[in-house]
Design an enzyme around this catalytic site. Structure first.
Site, mmCIF file in Angstrom:
data_model
loop_
_atom_site.group_PDB
_atom_site.id
_atom_site.type_symbol
_atom_site.label_atom_id
_atom_site.label_comp_id
_atom_site.label_asym_id
_atom_site.label_seq_id
_atom_site.Cartn_x
_atom_site.Cartn_y
_atom_site.Cartn_z
ATOM 1 N N GLY A 16 -0.937 -6.863 -9.538
ATOM 2 C CA GLY A 16 -2.058 -5.973 -9.813
ATOM 3 C C GLY A 16 -2.245 -4.926 -8.730
ATOM 4 O O GLY A 16 -3.358 -4.515 -8.420
ATOM 5 N N THR A 18 -0.807 -0.957 -7.336
ATOM 6 C CA THR A 18 -0.686 0.338 -8.009
ATOM 7 C C THR A 18 0.351 0.261 -9.121
ATOM 8 O O THR A 18 0.122 0.718 -10.245
ATOM 9 C CB THR A 18 -0.293 1.404 -6.972
ATOM 10 O OG1 THR A 18 -1.365 1.493 -6.028
ATOM 11 C CG2 THR A 18 -0.075 2.748 -7.604
ATOM 12 N N ALA A 19 1.518 -0.338 -8.832
ATOM 13 C CA ALA A 19 2.595 -0.390 -9.824
ATOM 14 C C ALA A 19 2.192 -1.249 -11.019
ATOM 15 O O ALA A 19 2.461 -0.885 -12.173
ATOM 16 C CB ALA A 19 3.869 -0.933 -9.187
ATOM 17 N N ILE A 45 -3.096 -13.213 -2.515
ATOM 18 C CA ILE A 45 -1.997 -12.421 -1.927
ATOM 19 C C ILE A 45 -2.453 -10.994 -1.652
ATOM 20 O O ILE A 45 -2.163 -10.432 -0.609
ATOM 21 C CB ILE A 45 -0.770 -12.444 -2.863
ATOM 22 C CG1 ILE A 45 -0.206 -13.873 -2.898
ATOM 23 C CG2 ILE A 45 0.283 -11.460 -2.397
ATOM 24 C CD1 ILE A 45 1.082 -14.019 -3.633
ATOM 25 N N VAL A 50 -1.475 0.524 0.901
ATOM 26 C CA VAL A 50 -1.205 1.844 1.481
ATOM 27 C C VAL A 50 -0.563 2.678 0.370
ATOM 28 O O VAL A 50 -0.249 2.154 -0.687
ATOM 29 C CB VAL A 50 -0.256 1.777 2.697
ATOM 30 C CG1 VAL A 50 -1.001 1.436 3.966
ATOM 31 C CG2 VAL A 50 0.898 0.844 2.458
ATOM 32 N N LYS A 81 -3.564 18.137 -2.671
ATOM 33 C CA LYS A 81 -2.404 18.235 -1.778
ATOM 34 C C LYS A 81 -1.463 19.329 -2.295
ATOM 35 O O LYS A 81 -1.046 19.294 -3.452
ATOM 36 C CB LYS A 81 -1.682 16.876 -1.751
ATOM 37 C CG LYS A 81 -0.372 16.880 -0.984
ATOM 38 C CD LYS A 81 0.320 15.522 -1.021
ATOM 39 C CE LYS A 81 1.695 15.601 -0.409
ATOM 40 N NZ LYS A 81 2.502 14.382 -0.636
ATOM 41 N N PRO A 99 6.499 22.785 0.196
ATOM 42 C CA PRO A 99 5.384 23.005 -0.726
ATOM 43 C C PRO A 99 5.656 22.473 -2.131
ATOM 44 O O PRO A 99 6.805 22.270 -2.524
ATOM 45 C CB PRO A 99 5.318 24.531 -0.786
ATOM 46 C CG PRO A 99 6.758 24.963 -0.648
ATOM 47 C CD PRO A 99 7.444 23.926 0.214
ATOM 48 N N LEU A 336 7.402 -1.636 -5.713
ATOM 49 C CA LEU A 336 8.092 -2.196 -4.548
ATOM 50 C C LEU A 336 9.015 -3.347 -4.924
ATOM 51 O O LEU A 336 9.961 -3.647 -4.192
ATOM 52 C CB LEU A 336 7.058 -2.663 -3.514
ATOM 53 C CG LEU A 336 6.107 -1.567 -3.005
ATOM 54 C CD1 LEU A 336 5.029 -2.166 -2.112
ATOM 55 C CD2 LEU A 336 6.880 -0.485 -2.265
ATOM 56 N N ILE A 349 5.033 6.038 -5.501
ATOM 57 C CA ILE A 349 4.216 5.971 -6.717
ATOM 58 C C ILE A 349 4.920 6.771 -7.823
ATOM 59 O O ILE A 349 4.915 6.370 -8.986
ATOM 60 C CB ILE A 349 2.783 6.475 -6.442
ATOM 61 C CG1 ILE A 349 2.102 5.505 -5.452
ATOM 62 C CG2 ILE A 349 1.968 6.597 -7.718
ATOM 63 C CD1 ILE A 349 0.751 5.964 -4.928
HETATM 64 C C1 FAD Z 1 3.823 2.101 5.084
HETATM 65 C C2 FAD Z 1 3.807 2.519 3.657
HETATM 66 C C3 FAD Z 1 3.317 3.777 3.305
HETATM 67 C C4 FAD Z 1 3.334 4.183 1.979
HETATM 68 N N1 FAD Z 1 2.912 5.448 1.653
HETATM 69 C C5 FAD Z 1 3.045 5.880 0.369
HETATM 70 C C6 FAD Z 1 2.662 7.195 -0.009
HETATM 71 O O1 FAD Z 1 2.133 7.976 0.797
HETATM 72 N N2 FAD Z 1 2.861 7.571 -1.290
HETATM 73 C C7 FAD Z 1 3.405 6.735 -2.225
HETATM 74 O O2 FAD Z 1 3.620 7.150 -3.358
HETATM 75 N N3 FAD Z 1 3.723 5.472 -1.898
HETATM 76 C C8 FAD Z 1 3.562 5.023 -0.641
HETATM 77 N N4 FAD Z 1 3.890 3.739 -0.323
HETATM 78 C C9 FAD Z 1 4.295 2.826 -1.376
HETATM 79 C C10 FAD Z 1 3.079 2.325 -2.154
HETATM 80 O O3 FAD Z 1 2.209 1.637 -1.285
HETATM 81 C C11 FAD Z 1 3.539 1.377 -3.251
HETATM 82 O O4 FAD Z 1 4.553 1.969 -4.005
HETATM 83 C C12 FAD Z 1 2.412 1.086 -4.199
HETATM 84 O O5 FAD Z 1 1.287 0.634 -3.523
HETATM 85 C C13 FAD Z 1 2.827 0.065 -5.220
HETATM 86 O O6 FAD Z 1 2.893 -1.207 -4.678
HETATM 87 P P1 FAD Z 1 3.166 -2.402 -5.683
HETATM 88 O O7 FAD Z 1 2.141 -2.387 -6.749
HETATM 89 O O8 FAD Z 1 4.589 -2.356 -6.096
HETATM 90 O O9 FAD Z 1 3.005 -3.706 -4.757
HETATM 91 P P2 FAD Z 1 1.689 -4.413 -4.152
HETATM 92 O O10 FAD Z 1 0.580 -3.482 -3.891
HETATM 93 O O11 FAD Z 1 2.182 -5.235 -3.002
HETATM 94 O O12 FAD Z 1 1.205 -5.396 -5.302
HETATM 95 C C14 FAD Z 1 1.839 -6.634 -5.551
HETATM 96 C C15 FAD Z 1 1.010 -7.436 -6.515
HETATM 97 O O13 FAD Z 1 1.727 -8.613 -6.863
HETATM 98 C C16 FAD Z 1 0.857 -9.707 -6.810
HETATM 99 N N5 FAD Z 1 1.642 -10.915 -6.529
HETATM 100 C C17 FAD Z 1 2.661 -11.076 -5.655
HETATM 101 N N6 FAD Z 1 3.099 -12.350 -5.669
HETATM 102 C C18 FAD Z 1 2.344 -13.012 -6.580
HETATM 103 C C19 FAD Z 1 2.296 -14.332 -7.047
HETATM 104 N N7 FAD Z 1 3.105 -15.282 -6.577
HETATM 105 N N8 FAD Z 1 1.388 -14.648 -7.989
HETATM 106 C C20 FAD Z 1 0.534 -13.740 -8.482
HETATM 107 N N9 FAD Z 1 0.526 -12.459 -8.080
HETATM 108 C C21 FAD Z 1 1.414 -12.101 -7.124
HETATM 109 C C22 FAD Z 1 -0.128 -9.375 -5.712
HETATM 110 O O14 FAD Z 1 -1.316 -10.100 -5.849
HETATM 111 C C23 FAD Z 1 -0.343 -7.889 -5.965
HETATM 112 O O15 FAD Z 1 -1.346 -7.723 -6.946
HETATM 113 C C24 FAD Z 1 3.837 3.304 0.991
HETATM 114 C C25 FAD Z 1 4.276 2.034 1.338
HETATM 115 C C26 FAD Z 1 4.271 1.627 2.654
HETATM 116 C C27 FAD Z 1 4.773 0.254 3.012
#
Ligand code: FAD
Length: 507
Positions: A16, A18-19, A45, A50, A81, A99, A336, A349
């Site tokens: 849950g 962003t992705a 978790i 970020v 932006k 840009p 991710l 994103i």
């Molecule tokens: C340092 C840094 C800077 C960044 N800056 C940018 C930026 O400027 N622009 C940009 O586009 N992107 C940026 N990103 C990337 C961006 O943060 C991610 O692409 C975005 O937040 C999506 O993350 P996600 O949803 O894939 O993973 P997460 O936010 O980690 O979500 C994972 C989800 O899985 C769930 N989960 C995991 N394991 C289990 C389990 N066993 N049981 C139940 N649920 C579970 C968690 O509860 C959570 O809801 C950055 C990343 C980093 C590390």
């Protein structure tokens, strides 16, 4: 089928962040009546939290879902932006803006930059950014949305800078409103069909079982389904992108105006982001642990931010690379869980958004996955990753910096063959490799090449045919017109405030 309605395919989204919410909302909204979506997430978790800077493509996504821009900006304390200001990448003391928009216009079939290169050699031209509306507006800290006519004011785009911890909840609320089922719980077991190897169900810590036909793995860096359960190999790109840590820390605004752009400031062992939101500034030092310790990086971040610290630095560990395939069996990884390219160009994103878009296009509506669709999805996702990787590597490699071990390393390291080819073409001909899919077209490559001082040996000879004085006058005219348009724009904060009822939280 895990659904009560046999016609609907049951999609389980694990995660849950962003992705996860983008995937769930995209599938539920854009395949209406065809899928049933259940999202499983664990508050124990949490999310990575970020990811504050985006690319203009996100606007299309938000719009396609029927989300009101104003409501979205208000809820996430977003700002506009116009691009990224890269400081000290090519050389200490020099900077340029990459840009969201073009530089000049093609004349007689010859791209603008060839004329600029011709005049630059004769000392008859201004900075390349003077011919870009987005660059000029960003430097003047002005903002107004682009027009849709064919004029100068239509030659730029914009994206958002928002609070990543608020984007997920906003999307969650939206998702729940369109019928997505949310299940809170920790997944502790992944069940697979012994014959096909497909995932059949997720088992939660309390024993509940969530069955599905298709599983979207948005479990973040853990990659619980694609990486852990299906053991899809990881392709590591740290030899080209050695940064592997970030220390993130918010601070207060120090002045009235809000920059309508993200800053990427080169540091001795990486770079630092500065992302202005309505209510605060996001900062982070992205570094390689081979060249600086975590403690030193946190101290360096604290010493470099300008406003009052609003929290202690938070450390994140990562590696750049991707899973060999993002879609394997009946599991599609988004975000991710499929891979990560460090945040230098704010592309993560976007990658999640593209994966959802491709998945919707190739969705197995009849319940049977066609391997050709799966292959095509994987080809497109790989292409997106590879293109971005090359573009990121360029920022490090096209440098003359020799002031630290890190910069010496990236300046002299080998680069992917695909990037090598692109750089040779530019150096020898002043041309940008053409492609029609994926991110980063000519203007982006030009911004970095020229901005980092990598000028080609030759350019199109046709740019030397007209009288240079005449071309210089035309260029001056364009520069003046850009300056006039920008002068008439409101400041970024003034624009946010003038639209406050619609857009802005009190600042
Ligand atoms: C340092 C840094 C800077 C960044 N800056 C940018 C930026 O400027 N622009 C940009 O586009 N992107 C940026 N990103 C990337 C961006 O943060 C991610 O692409 C975005 O937040 C999506 O993350 P996600 O949803 O894939 O993973 P997460 O936010 O980690 O979500 C994972 C989800 O899985 C769930 N989960 C995991 N394991 C289990 C389990 N066993 N049981 C139940 N649920 C579970 C968690 O509860 C959570 O809801 C950055 C990343 C980093 C590390």
């Amino acid at each position: 089928m895990g659904s009560d309605n046999p016609k609907k395919l049951k999609v389980v989204v694990l995660g849950g962040g962003t992705a996860g919410w983008m995937s769930a909302a995209g599938l539920a909204k854009l395949l209406p009546g065809l899928v049933e979506v259940e999202l499983v997430e664990s508050e124990d978790i949490g999310i990575v939290g970020v990811g504050e800077a985006t690319l203009p493509h996100i606007r299309g996504f938000v719009e396609n879902l029927g989300i009101d821009e104003a409501a979205f900006m208000k809820a996430t304390h977003a700002t506009f932006k116009l691009g990224i200001d890269f400081q000290g990448f090519g050389k200490i003391g020099e900077s340029y803006i990459h840009p969201f928009g073009s530089f000049g216009e093609e004349v007689a079939g010859v791209p603008f930059h060839h004329y600029w290169l011709e005049l630059e050699r004769q000392g008859l031209v201004g900075a390349f950014g003077d011919y870009s509306m987005a660059v000029s507006a960003a430097l003047a800290r002005k903002f107004t949305p682009p027009t849709t006519d064919a004029g100068l004011s239509s030659t730029y785009g914009y994206a958002y800078q928002f609070d990543a911890t608020l984007f997920g909840p906003f999307m969650r609320e939206f998702g729940l409103g369109i019928g997505i089922t949310r299940t809170e719980g920790l997944v502790t077991e992944v069940r697979r069909d012994p014959e096909s190897g497909d995932v059949t169900a997720l088992v939660l810590k309390d024993g509940r079982v969530v069955e599905g036909d298709l599983f979207v793995d948005c479990s973040g860096f853990r990659s619980l389904l694609l990486g852990d359960a299906l053991e899809e190999p990881w392709e590591d790109w740290s030899k080209w992108l050695p940064v592997n840590r970030a220390a993130a820390m918010p601070c207060a605004h120090i002045e009235d105006e809000i920059e309508p752009y993200t800053r990427a400031i080169a540091m001795p062992a990486g770079w630092r982001w500065r992302i202005p939101l309505q209510h605060r500034i996001g900062n982070g030092y992205v570094f390689s642990s081979d060249f600086i310790s975590e403690d030193e990086a946190c101290e360096a971040l604290k010493a470099s931010v300008e406003g009052d610290m609003l929290a202690e630095p938070r450390l994140l560990r990562f590696r750049s690379g991707r899973r060999s395939k993002s879609w394997s069996h009946n599991v599609i990884a988004v975000g991710l869980a499929s891979g990560f390219l460090e945040p230098l160009e704010s592309t993560s994103i976007y990658l999640a958004q593209m994966a959802v878009t491709y998945l919707i296009e190739m969705f197995p509506l009849d319940g049977k996955i066609d391997p050709r669709d799966r292959d095509e999805f994987n080809r497109l996702v790989d292409m997106e990753y590879d293109r971005i990787r090359d573009f990121l590597v360029l920022h490090y490699h096209a440098t003359t910096r020799d002031d630290s071990e890190f910069w010496n390393h990236v300046r002299t390291m080998g680069v992917p063959d695909t990037l090598k080819g692109k750089m040779e073409l530019w150096r020898e001909t002043g041309r940008i490799e053409k492609y029609s899919d994926g991110l980063f077209y000519d203007a982006s490559w030009l911004a970095v090449y020229i901005g980092q001082g990598l000028l080609p040996q030759r350019h199109d000879v046709r740019a030397g045919i007209p009288d240079p004085q005449q071309v210089a006058r035309a260029m001056n005219g364009l520069r003046g017109a850009v300056a006039d348009e920008v002068a008439a724009m409101p400041g970024h904060r003034a624009f946010l405030e003038s639209e406050a009822a619609r857009l802005a939280e009190p600042v």
